[in-house]
Structures are given as structure tokens and as C-alpha cells.
Design a protein around this motif. Sequence first.
Motif, mmCIF file in Angstrom:
data_model
loop_
_atom_site.group_PDB
_atom_site.id
_atom_site.type_symbol
_atom_site.label_atom_id
_atom_site.label_comp_id
_atom_site.label_asym_id
_atom_site.label_seq_id
_atom_site.Cartn_x
_atom_site.Cartn_y
_atom_site.Cartn_z
ATOM 1 N N ARG A 22 50.047 37.514 49.269
ATOM 2 C CA ARG A 22 49.947 37.874 47.852
ATOM 3 C C ARG A 22 50.041 36.601 47.019
ATOM 4 N NH1 ARG A 22 50.568 43.120 45.981
ATOM 5 N NH2 ARG A 22 50.172 43.100 43.761
ATOM 6 N N ARG A 23 49.039 36.308 46.250
ATOM 7 C CA ARG A 23 49.048 35.107 45.423
ATOM 8 C C ARG A 23 49.005 35.506 43.961
ATOM 9 N NH1 ARG A 23 46.068 30.471 45.725
ATOM 10 N NH2 ARG A 23 48.105 29.568 45.397
ATOM 11 N N GLY A 24 49.754 34.811 43.163
ATOM 12 C CA GLY A 24 49.727 35.143 41.737
ATOM 13 C C GLY A 24 49.165 33.975 40.941
ATOM 14 N N ASP A 25 48.878 32.934 41.650
ATOM 15 C CA ASP A 25 48.512 31.699 40.945
ATOM 16 C C ASP A 25 47.107 31.779 40.351
ATOM 17 O OD1 ASP A 25 48.772 28.981 40.182
ATOM 18 O OD2 ASP A 25 47.355 28.533 41.794
ATOM 19 N N ARG A 26 47.040 31.388 39.080
ATOM 20 C CA ARG A 26 45.713 31.346 38.465
ATOM 21 C C ARG A 26 45.363 29.927 38.028
ATOM 22 N NH1 ARG A 26 48.666 35.622 36.859
ATOM 23 N NH2 ARG A 26 47.979 37.519 37.843
ATOM 24 N N SER A 27 46.199 28.973 38.458
ATOM 25 C CA SER A 27 45.974 27.591 37.999
ATOM 26 C C SER A 27 45.082 26.811 38.968
ATOM 27 C CB SER A 27 47.314 26.879 37.871
ATOM 28 O OG SER A 27 47.876 26.758 39.161
ATOM 29 N N GLY A 28 44.601 27.483 40.010
ATOM 30 C CA GLY A 28 43.704 26.802 40.949
ATOM 31 C C GLY A 28 44.436 26.082 42.063
ATOM 32 N N GLN A 29 45.763 26.241 42.127
ATOM 33 C CA GLN A 29 46.509 25.600 43.222
ATOM 34 C C GLN A 29 46.159 26.286 44.545
ATOM 35 O OE1 GLN A 29 48.288 23.044 43.475
ATOM 36 N NE2 GLN A 29 49.106 22.525 41.466
ATOM 37 N N ARG A 30 46.147 25.470 45.593
ATOM 38 C CA ARG A 30 45.779 26.025 46.887
ATOM 39 C C ARG A 30 46.982 26.718 47.546
ATOM 40 N NH1 ARG A 30 43.205 22.232 51.365
ATOM 41 N NH2 ARG A 30 45.232 21.271 51.218
#
Length: 500
Positions: free
Chosen positions: A443-451
Amino acid sequence: MRPKAAADAGKPYPAKDWAVVVGLLAAATLAGLVLDGRVSLTSQAMLYVLAVVMASYRLAWVPSFFCAFAAALLLNFFFIPPRFTLQVEARENLIALATMLAVALVISHLGTALRRETQAARLNERRARELQELATELAGAQHPKDVASLGLAALQRSFEGPCVVALLTKSGDLDLPPALVPTFRDGMISCIKEAGMLGPGTGRWPGLDAWYVPLGEKGRISGAACIRNVSSYDHSGREHAQALCTLVGQALRRLQLTASMQAAQQQAQRHLAQNTFLAAISHDLRTPLAAIMGAASSLLTQREKLGAAEQERLLASILDESRYLSTLTENTLQLVRLRNPAQLNLDWVAMEEVVGAVLARVRQRDPARRIRSKVPPGLPLIKADAVLLAQLLENLLDNALKYSSDGIELTTTRAGQELQVAVEDRGSGIPAGEEEAIFEPYRRGDRSGQRGAGLGLAVCRAVAGAHGGSLTVRARAGGGSSFVLALPIEEHQPEQEAAP
Ligand code: ADP
């Protein structure tokens, strides 16, 4: 009281019944003699009719019919002239006697029929209640053994017995106590093979001394029941036994279906998890591997053409991608391993040592030295797997470095019987409503483009849980997020290790 009335059919009538007949006739005769001369012959006949009515209300048809005939004889003998003989002088007396006999027989017949129907209605009512009770009890049963013992209890309540219930094992044999095997096994196995009830009155194996009933229908039989001391005339009892066993069979079938449904669901979930895992991992492995291969092949084939700075960039990229791959692999493996907490390597651990080792490693990747750490002296030891704890903290610190640019703090404190380690940053924080979701695997919540693969926090929470602790996130006052690991402190600390 057990419903044995139907089972009494075919058995000799108890002496008590004959005593009642004798008593009633004697009472009617005595009363007739006492009232002799003061009442008419009709009234004396009525006394006998009353005795017949009472007998037919209480007794089965044979004693009550006998009572009717005997009443007619006694009336004739004691009261119809010539008295104390069995002769009848006047024709009208003969008609009166015959009428009385006919009335007594009709009453006796009606009385016994009414009594039988009342008994049958009561018995049916009680059996319906027993079936309903058993169905209710079975609805709550979670294990085949519970179903079997509820079924046995119901049979024993309904029949004189003794009764036995046995389930089929996976090998196809019966789960019977060894002492009962010689008596019951053959009959039970036969009724399962024939998929039908055997024993007296069933038309199959009538020579048996008991009813043998399969639990369930053909092709879905889960065991068998045996009920002893039964009568071949007891049709309704046989039906009741069959109905009880059908209920037990259905409950066993329900448990089987539930178990196979759960197994199918688990398998589907495993497949889904595997597919999700493969989808996630294949993407996350492929990208860094492609980057490593590209950089390595450039270095191999075009080293002369590349300047020193470019070569260094390619080498740094290989290192970076390999590190990412290593973390990903490590997290994946831990997540799989942590499904089995028995694999924890527990020992007394000093948190300051774990924090020190983790900081040393992470700071290599953080040359700007953005992390500040506070560990007060004299903290208690905790029982933990040091490698897993280090991995947990490393994941949290890596995230803090990844998702924020400044203000990262690692604080260890004691709060009552817990040791708390907080990793805080001044990043964008976790969006409201996602505080729990980010701990789920992939589950990823990141929207900043981090891998990322969305595994780090899942591993962290699994590690915390495996140690009997917890990992939660909350918004940090002033912006950013605060991940708090809480681990239980053992009451009894090891003395030598505790001393610094
Ligand atoms: P990954 O970092 O590989 O995506 P994680 O399980 O470590 O996987 O994190 C899951 C998600 O939680 C991340 O995608 C990110 O959105 C969020 N997250 C984790 N740590 C932080 C943090 N310190 N600040 C903000 N968001 C975070």
C-alpha cells in the motif's frame, strides 16, 4: 418422562392395569349391592357403565374391553333376576343387558381411541420440540465432535437406549471407543454402506437388536447412530430417530462445507496475495535491475569514452539501486517470515545499542546528517530480536529521509511499562484517513514520485506485533508525522545484563 408409550405396543399389559379393572368392577358391584332395593336396575347398570368409562379413559383397549364384558357379566350375576346365576328371566332384562354391553363396548372403544390420540399428540408435540431444540443447539456447534455429542444427548433424551453416535474418520473407519467396537461397529458400518436405517421394523436386517441409523444422506454420510431397546412396532419412534439423525447429518455437512469454503477462501486469498506480490515485486525488481544492468554495461563497454564524473555517477547509481534491491528483498523476506512468530530470535536487547547501530548505518546514506537522536541513559532492557528491531527502525528512518527534508528526530523514552521509540519528521505527513492503510502490504500513499514498494511499514508493524508491541502514526504538532513504536518492558529484568 421418556416417550416410551409407542414402544409399549406389543408388550404384555402390566398387572397394574388388571388391578385397576378388578378394582373398578369391585367398586361398582359393591355400590350396586349397597344401593340394592333403593335404586332401580338401570341405576345399578349405570354404575357399571361408569366403571367402564373410567377404565377406558385410563387403560389400553384389551383391559378396557375386558372390563366392558366383565361388567355385563357381573350385572347379570348380581342384579338381573334370577340373581346369583348367569340366566336372564325376563326378555326386557335381556335387552337391557345387551344394550348395556353395547354401550359399554362403544364407550370403551371411544375412550381408548381418545386416550391413544391424546398420547400420540403429546408425544408428537414433545418430539417436535426435541427436534427444534436439537436444531437450535446444532446451529451453534463449531466442531464435529460437539455435533456428535449434541446428537447423542438428544437420542438419549428421546429413547430408552443406550444410544451411541460415532463419526467417520478420514480413513473411512468409525471413531468409536475400543470397548464399543465389537458391539456396534458392524451394524454402524453396514447402515453407512446401505445408506439407510437398519433394525427392527425397518424391513432391513430386522433380526438386529437395535436401530442403526446413518448420519446424513447417501454420498454425504458422516457417521452413524445406534439406538438399543427398540420395538419393531414403534413406527413414530423410528421416524423420530431418523429425523434426529438427519438433523445431526445436516449439521455435520454444514461444518464440512464451511471448512471447505474457508479453505477455498484461504487459498484464493493466498493466490491473490501471491499475484499482488508478484505484480508488485516484478515491477519493483525490474526497474532497479534494468538500471544496474544499463550502468554496468555502459561502464564495461564504454569506460574509455566516459569521463571520470560520468563513471562515478554510474557507479553511484549501481550502488544506490543495489541498496534499494537489498532493502526490498530483505523486507519481502521478513514479511513472509514474520507470519511465523516462532522464528523470532529473542534475547535481552539494549535499545540504545540498536539505535546506535541503525544510526551509524543510516547516516552513511544521509551525509547531511539530518537525524537527531535522544536516548536517555538507564533504559530497561527489552526481550527482542535485535536484527528485526534494527530493520524496523531503519525502515522508519529511511522513510523519514525519503518523505521529508528536515527535522528528523529519533526519541527513545520509557512510558510506564512500555519502551517507546518515536521517529518524527517535518515532511508532508500522512493524509487524514490513511493512517491505517499505509501499514498494509504493497500500500503506497506517496504522491511525490518517491520510489517504493509499499512494504516497509507493513514489515515494521509485523515486527512490532511479533514482539507484543504496536506501531502507530499520528500527525506531529507543527507539521510532519510521528511514528511511535511501543514495546512492552518485561517485569523481571536480567540482573547482570541490566548493570552497565
Ligand atoms: P514505501 O515507502 O515503499 O512506499 P512504506 O510501507 O514504507 O512503503 O510506506 C507506505 C506509505 O506511507 C508510503 O508510500 C508513504 O506514502 C507513506 N509514508 C511512510 N512514511 C512516511 C513519512 N515519514 N512521511 C510521509 N509519508 C510516509
